[in-house]
Write a protein that holds these residues in place. Sequence first.
Motif: not given
Length: 298
Positions: A93, A115, A120, A122, A124
Amino acid sequence: MIKLRELEYLDAIVRYKHFGKAAEACHVSQPTLSGQLMKLEEQLGLQLIERHRRNVMLTPAGETLIKDARNVLKAAKTFEESARALLDPLAGDMHIGLIPTLAPYLLPLIVENLNSQLPRINFYLHENKTEVLLQELNSGKLDLLVLPWLDEMEKFERYDLFEEPLLLAVHPSHPLAECKQVNISVLEGQKILTLEDGHCLRDQAMDYCFTAGANEDHRFQATSLETLRHMVASNRGITLLPKLATLNVTATSNIRYIPFKEPQPVRNISLVIRPNYSRMDSIRAIATSIRNSVKQAV
């Protein structure tokens, strides 16, 4: 033994000053959060929180220990990040903070490449004012920021991404509307529409304007760049807008964007991280991706 979760509950109470909101943020019931905090107080033999009907506040002991609690939580997060980085430096993350005068215009240029190039990770995305983002970066809630570099950020580390020119925005009826380029000196004596306090772009733009002899138009302060744009289109004044905010906008005959001659007013957009941040492979990859994505736009 004190558990990290109990320290997280204490931190949430301090941030939200409300048991219900703190419990919601921690994804537990209010009785669970309240009970765990009482257990923590019993273990320490200290009252940390004053409980009132309408608000919650820290006791002097709580004020002292919350700093240590946050340092422990920050260290635990760093430990987890280091372990994940050893397993796969380009995975996990990643929480990115951006300011409102940059996020809506930069994200469409960079998200697709981030992306696709780093599948791999993520991502936010968090949008807020500079002061809040710096606090959340320092506390470990955010991994990195993408925003204009300011002198007050000296304790953080930065990767320069790109320089974004500021353009003069005027109504077609303005005497400067037909100019292809202008010197910054044309702002002398002009009144400039600005953002409200708390936006770093306001301070950066007005520094250039004041140096050129312009004044702030105190009749109105905007909460967003879009409001500034509409004020100019309504012939209520002139302003400076960052170039990314002038790209791919709905075509209008009611506003002109005029570049400045060299030396142009610019804002330096940087990737900002905490000192000794552990996931440097990811940071370098993200910085490279953003630079390449924006290269053609500015």
